[in-house]
Design a protein around this motif. Structure first.
Motif, PDB file in Angstrom:
ATOM      1  N   MET A 116      57.064  66.090  19.183  1.00 55.71           N
ATOM      2  CA  MET A 116      57.476  65.057  18.241  1.00 55.71           C
ATOM      3  C   MET A 116      57.622  63.726  18.961  1.00 55.71           C
ATOM      4  O   MET A 116      58.078  63.684  20.099  1.00 55.71           O
ATOM      5  CB  MET A 116      58.813  65.432  17.588  1.00 55.71           C
ATOM      6  N   GLU A 117      57.244  62.665  18.294  1.00 49.17           N
ATOM      7  CA  GLU A 117      57.351  61.330  18.873  1.00 49.17           C
ATOM      8  C   GLU A 117      58.646  60.668  18.396  1.00 49.17           C
ATOM      9  O   GLU A 117      59.135  60.951  17.298  1.00 49.17           O
ATOM     10  CB  GLU A 117      56.157  60.471  18.434  1.00 49.17           C
ATOM     11  N   THR A 118      59.176  59.777  19.234  1.00 51.56           N
ATOM     12  CA  THR A 118      60.404  59.085  18.843  1.00 51.56           C
ATOM     13  C   THR A 118      60.185  58.264  17.578  1.00 51.56           C
ATOM     14  O   THR A 118      61.098  58.113  16.764  1.00 51.56           O
ATOM     15  CB  THR A 118      60.901  58.173  19.975  1.00 51.56           C
TER      16      THR A 118
ATOM     17  N   ARG B 159      62.537  58.457  14.281  1.00 44.08           N
ATOM     18  CA  ARG B 159      63.178  57.292  13.660  1.00 44.08           C
ATOM     19  C   ARG B 159      62.820  57.210  12.173  1.00 44.08           C
ATOM     20  O   ARG B 159      63.664  56.889  11.336  1.00 44.08           O
ATOM     21  CB  ARG B 159      62.768  56.012  14.390  1.00 44.08           C
ATOM     22  N   TYR B 160      61.569  57.473  11.865  1.00 41.37           N
ATOM     23  CA  TYR B 160      61.143  57.467  10.463  1.00 41.37           C
ATOM     24  C   TYR B 160      61.927  58.510   9.671  1.00 41.37           C
ATOM     25  O   TYR B 160      62.430  58.236   8.570  1.00 41.37           O
ATOM     26  CB  TYR B 160      59.644  57.769  10.354  1.00 41.37           C
TER      27      TYR B 160
ATOM     28  N   ALA C 144      53.678  59.935   7.482  1.00 41.61           N
ATOM     29  CA  ALA C 144      54.290  60.341   8.755  1.00 41.61           C
ATOM     30  C   ALA C 144      55.233  61.518   8.555  1.00 41.61           C
ATOM     31  O   ALA C 144      55.260  62.454   9.373  1.00 41.61           O
ATOM     32  CB  ALA C 144      55.037  59.165   9.373  1.00 41.61           C
ATOM     33  N   ILE C 145      56.007  61.511   7.488  1.00 43.77           N
ATOM     34  CA  ILE C 145      56.931  62.617   7.222  1.00 43.77           C
ATOM     35  C   ILE C 145      56.153  63.889   6.888  1.00 43.77           C
ATOM     36  O   ILE C 145      56.493  64.991   7.358  1.00 43.77           O
ATOM     37  CB  ILE C 145      57.900  62.260   6.079  1.00 43.77           C
ATOM     38  N   GLN C 146      55.088  63.756   6.107  1.00 45.35           N
ATOM     39  CA  GLN C 146      54.267  64.921   5.786  1.00 45.35           C
ATOM     40  C   GLN C 146      53.627  65.502   7.040  1.00 45.35           C
ATOM     41  O   GLN C 146      53.568  66.725   7.221  1.00 45.35           O
ATOM     42  CB  GLN C 146      53.190  64.526   4.774  1.00 45.35           C
ATOM     43  N   GLN C 147      53.155  64.626   7.926  1.00 47.40           N
ATOM     44  CA  GLN C 147      52.555  65.085   9.175  1.00 47.40           C
ATOM     45  C   GLN C 147      53.591  65.813  10.042  1.00 47.40           C
ATOM     46  O   GLN C 147      53.293  66.829  10.669  1.00 47.40           O
ATOM     47  CB  GLN C 147      51.976  63.894   9.950  1.00 47.40           C
TER      48      GLN C 147
ATOM     49  N   LEU D  25      70.760  62.825  17.982  1.00 51.68           N
ATOM     50  CA  LEU D  25      71.120  63.036  19.386  1.00 51.68           C
ATOM     51  C   LEU D  25      69.977  62.634  20.312  1.00 51.68           C
ATOM     52  O   LEU D  25      70.191  62.016  21.359  1.00 51.68           O
ATOM     53  CB  LEU D  25      71.497  64.505  19.619  1.00 51.68           C
ATOM     54  N   ALA D  26      68.754  62.999  19.930  1.00 51.15           N
ATOM     55  CA  ALA D  26      67.601  62.686  20.775  1.00 51.15           C
ATOM     56  C   ALA D  26      67.376  61.186  20.876  1.00 51.15           C
ATOM     57  O   ALA D  26      67.142  60.647  21.969  1.00 51.15           O
ATOM     58  CB  ALA D  26      66.350  63.369  20.213  1.00 51.15           C
ATOM     59  N   LEU D  27      67.453  60.484  19.754  1.00 49.70           N
ATOM     60  CA  LEU D  27      67.258  59.034  19.761  1.00 49.70           C
ATOM     61  C   LEU D  27      68.378  58.340  20.519  1.00 49.70           C
ATOM     62  O   LEU D  27      68.155  57.361  21.228  1.00 49.70           O
ATOM     63  CB  LEU D  27      67.178  58.507  18.328  1.00 49.70           C
ATOM     64  N   GLU D  28      69.595  58.868  20.382  1.00 48.83           N
ATOM     65  CA  GLU D  28      70.729  58.311  21.120  1.00 48.83           C
ATOM     66  C   GLU D  28      70.518  58.466  22.614  1.00 48.83           C
ATOM     67  O   GLU D  28      70.802  57.559  23.398  1.00 48.83           O
ATOM     68  CB  GLU D  28      72.007  59.028  20.675  1.00 48.83           C
ATOM     69  N   ALA D  29      69.972  59.627  23.027  1.00 43.64           N
ATOM     70  CA  ALA D  29      69.717  59.867  24.449  1.00 43.64           C
ATOM     71  C   ALA D  29      68.631  58.939  24.982  1.00 43.64           C
ATOM     72  O   ALA D  29      68.732  58.428  26.109  1.00 43.64           O
ATOM     73  CB  ALA D  29      69.318  61.327  24.662  1.00 43.64           C
ATOM     74  N   VAL D  30      67.592  58.699  24.184  1.00 45.36           N
ATOM     75  CA  VAL D  30      66.523  57.793  24.607  1.00 45.36           C
ATOM     76  C   VAL D  30      67.065  56.372  24.774  1.00 45.36           C
ATOM     77  O   VAL D  30      66.792  55.683  25.770  1.00 45.36           O
ATOM     78  CB  VAL D  30      65.364  57.815  23.585  1.00 45.36           C
TER      79      VAL D  30
END
Length: 279
Positions: free
Chosen positions: A1-3, A7-8, A35-38, A70-75
């Motif tokens: 998964m991409e950041t 975010r989306y 993007a959400i469907q993908q 959590l992942a976005l916060e860590a990035v």
């Protein structure tokens, strides 16, 4: 998964509306929907229940929302700490609740400043619950937290000081002359409700007590007879004649800890922690 995908998804999951999420992200709605469907195809799960009128998270979507935050916060934390490490003047940022652990904080800063290896310490004074968030999102390198009110799971910590709690009442209140009070009595005072502190998302829990954001506001409300509060015993030194203090023996003890990210390799953080544990 991409950041970008995370975010989306977080925007859609929080807004529960593709149009508002697209506006928040400053993108068009069709690429957001694709993007959400993908993302759903890649994970092999349905993240959102969609109808013509509403959007709702599935159980899988609720899990991804929690993990994505959590992942976005860590990035973001990694970005902030990396930039700070490259600064011309290295320093360490310490977050602590304004009005709490004053004597301990003063002793810690003096002890660390006396060391030959000491560097600049920026102190961030914040509201209740904020130091933990600043530490986790990378705005702070180290923090003074207070269990059980702050959550320290996932952080490295050293206990510094444990103290009992007391009830802070307006001077002259009928209960102010008592030798002690119980937790049940404190939580059931119709004329002096306990304050309501904001959650991490800024919302307030339901209840009759006044909404408060900082220590100064709370002590003034208590003096006016609008609230009471449960505070660590060290608050005695900060209160005035318009306040009364009564011990609450069955209240949980408060432990002040110094906390830092477990992956930290900062020598300045290590030195500051050693100074704290030597006090």
């Amino acid at each position: 998964m991409e950041t970008r995908e995370l975010r989306y998804f977080v925007a859609v999951a929080e807004e529960l509306h593709f149009g508002r999420a697209a506006q928040r992200l400053t993108i068009a709605q069709p690429p957001l929907s694709r993007a959400i469907q993908q993302l759903e195809r890649r994970l092999g799960v349905v993240l959102l229940h969609r109808t013509t009128r509403a959007i709702a998270l599935t159980d899988a979507g609720a899990v991804l929302l929690r993990e994505a935050r959590l992942a976005l916060e860590a990035v973001e934390a990694a970005e902030r700490r990396t930039r700070r490490a490259a600064a011309d003047r290295p320093g360490v940022v310490l977050a602590t609740k304004a009005g709490a652990s004053r004597e301990l904080l003063s002793k810690l800063l003096d002890a660390y400043a006396a060391e030959p290896f000491a560097i600049d310490v920026e102190v961030m004074l914040c509201g209740p619950g904020e130091p933990e968030g600043l530490l986790r999102n990378g705005h702070a390198d180290v923090a003074l937290l207070h269990r059980p009110y702050d959550t320290t799971s996932g952080l490295d910590t050293e206990d510094l000081h444990t103290e009992q709690q007391v009830a802070v009442l307006p001077a002259g209140h009928p209960l102010s002359t008592r030798s002690h009070l119980s937790m049940a009595e404190i939580t059931d005072l119709p004329d002096l409700p306990l304050p309501r502190w904001p959650r991490r998302d800024g919302s307030y829990p339901d209840g009759p007590g006044p909404q408060v954001r900082d220590h100064t506001q709370l002590t003034q409300l208590i003096a006016l007879g609008r609230a009471c509060a449960l505070m660590p015993e060290s608050v005695r030194a900060q209160l005035r004649d318009e306040h009364a203090i009564v011990p609450v023996p069955d209240a949980p003890a408060v432990t002040t800890v110094i906390a830092w990210p477990p992956h930290s390799r900062s020598k300045a953080v290590a030195d500051l922690v050693r100074s704290a544990t030597r006090l």
